[in-house]
Motif scaffolding. Structure first.
Motif, mmCIF file in Angstrom:
data_model
loop_
_atom_site.group_PDB
_atom_site.id
_atom_site.type_symbol
_atom_site.label_atom_id
_atom_site.label_comp_id
_atom_site.label_asym_id
_atom_site.label_seq_id
_atom_site.Cartn_x
_atom_site.Cartn_y
_atom_site.Cartn_z
ATOM 1 N N ASP A 142 109.114 52.837 30.671
ATOM 2 C CA ASP A 142 110.047 51.968 31.391
ATOM 3 C C ASP A 142 111.047 52.785 32.205
ATOM 4 N N ARG A 143 111.498 53.888 31.635
ATOM 5 C CA ARG A 143 112.457 54.745 32.352
ATOM 6 C C ARG A 143 111.816 55.311 33.626
ATOM 7 N N VAL A 144 110.554 55.683 33.540
ATOM 8 C CA VAL A 144 109.853 56.187 34.726
ATOM 9 C C VAL A 144 109.689 55.072 35.756
ATOM 10 N N HIS A 145 109.317 53.875 35.314
ATOM 11 C CA HIS A 145 109.187 52.748 36.237
ATOM 12 C C HIS A 145 110.503 52.484 36.971
ATOM 13 N N ASP A 146 111.599 52.541 36.233
ATOM 14 C CA ASP A 146 112.906 52.308 36.852
ATOM 15 C C ASP A 146 113.219 53.374 37.902
ATOM 16 N N LEU A 201 101.154 57.165 32.424
ATOM 17 C CA LEU A 201 101.819 57.430 33.701
ATOM 18 C C LEU A 201 100.832 57.832 34.790
ATOM 19 N N SER A 202 99.746 58.514 34.402
ATOM 20 C CA SER A 202 98.769 58.954 35.411
ATOM 21 C C SER A 202 98.046 57.771 36.040
ATOM 22 N N ASN A 203 98.061 56.624 35.383
ATOM 23 C CA ASN A 203 97.438 55.421 35.947
ATOM 24 C C ASN A 203 98.251 54.837 37.091
ATOM 25 N N GLU A 204 99.523 55.255 37.197
ATOM 26 C CA GLU A 204 100.398 54.655 38.201
ATOM 27 C C GLU A 204 101.038 55.661 39.156
ATOM 28 N N TYR A 205 101.076 56.937 38.775
ATOM 29 C CA TYR A 205 101.738 57.944 39.597
ATOM 30 C C TYR A 205 100.882 59.212 39.652
ATOM 31 N N PRO A 206 100.987 59.981 40.740
ATOM 32 C CA PRO A 206 100.371 61.306 40.738
ATOM 33 C C PRO A 206 101.098 62.190 39.707
#
Length: 286
Positions: A72-76, A105-110
């Motif tokens: 969640d912190r990364v999404h924010d 996280l790799s599913n959503e960000y490089p």
């Protein structure tokens, strides 16, 4: 009837209770994640770049074993890329929580990952690296990675340290050999005390990294604002270390040191004092 406590004994008991409460508060403080934001300037990045830097996780988890609080912190933060620094796992124990976070996280960000000293002390490290390579690039020496973000060319490198490290002896030289001024060059180098080498000392080079990301020092374990800003102790640096947290400038090179996300039980079994686990956000703009 039981014997009543004397006034002196009551006073001692109160003092012990206060000390115990103070200890509990300080220990709990070491479990509460803190977002730290860094602002970096560079003429190479006209359109900006946001990095989430996750260092020294030591296989800890936040918000349950699904890593929901960290995710969640990364999404924010909404980063352009996520960089995992060294010691995502310990020299002992499992790897599940680290891999859970990396996969999610790799599913959503490089995502990019460079190991640290704890990984290299494991007997099963090749198995972990094989799992990590299924998720994202593993940066070690010549195994660098290129990415283009909004038309901007970024090159990421990784080195565990600047010295001979176990079976590796030329990681940093290999990084210098592949430096390219057409890219924004990021070195993920776990041990911050080797900064002089990361800046080229002792290497046959006239090139510089634009950004260097380190961890390892855990913020110096015990910090006292204004008195022990760099903490009391750090591995390889000993007492009263010089490089444990913060941002440093060396000409056009910026060095950022994260306090890392290890919780107290992963830190030589002593609490973090005035030294919360760090979730790092790095904004790079012209």
């Amino acid at each position: 009837m039981g014997k009543k406590l004397s006034p002196k004994a009551k006073k001692r008991l109160r003092i012990l209770l206060i000390l115990f409460i103070f200890y509990v508060i300080l220990t709990a403080w070491g479990y509460v994640m803190q977002t730290v934001k860094y602002k970096v300037k560079s003429d190479k990045l006209d359109k900006g770049l946001r990095i989430v830097f996750i260092s020294d996780l030591h296989n800890c988890f936040y918000g349950g074993t699904d890593q929901s609080a960290l995710i969640d912190r990364v999404h924010d933060a909404a980063p352009d890329i996520v960089v995992f620094g060294g010691d995502v796992i310990d020299m002992w124990g499992g790897t599940k929580h680290a891999l859970t976070l990396m996969r999610a996280l790799s599913n959503e960000y490089p995502c990019f990952y460079s190991p640290g000293n704890h990984e290299e002390m494991r007997s099963d490290i090749e198995d972990f690296y094989n799992e990590a390579r299924k998720i994202c690039p593993v940066l070690m020496g010549e195994d660098h990675a290129d990415i283009t973000v909004t038309g901007q060319d970024i090159r990421l490198f990784g080195a565990i340290n600047a010295q001979v490290c176990y079976k590796y002896s030329t990681q940093l030289q290999e990084c210098f050999d592949d430096l390219d001024d057409e890219h924004y060059n990021i070195l993920v180098a776990h041990q911050p005390e080797d900064i002089d080498y990361y800046l080229g000392e002792g290497f046959n080079t006239d090139k510089d990294f634009d950004l260097i990301l380190s961890g390892h020092a855990h913020g110096g374990q015990w910090r006292i604002p204004k008195l022990l800003d760099q903490g009391l102790y750090a591995p390889q640096q000993g007492l009263f270390p010089k490089y444990t947290t913060g941002m440093y400038h060396y000409g056009d090179t910026v060095h950022i040191i994260s306090r890392g996300l290890a919780k107290p039980l992963r830190m030589i079994f002593i609490p973090r004092i005035f030294n919360r686990p760090e979730f790092s956000i790095i904004d790079i703009n012209r």
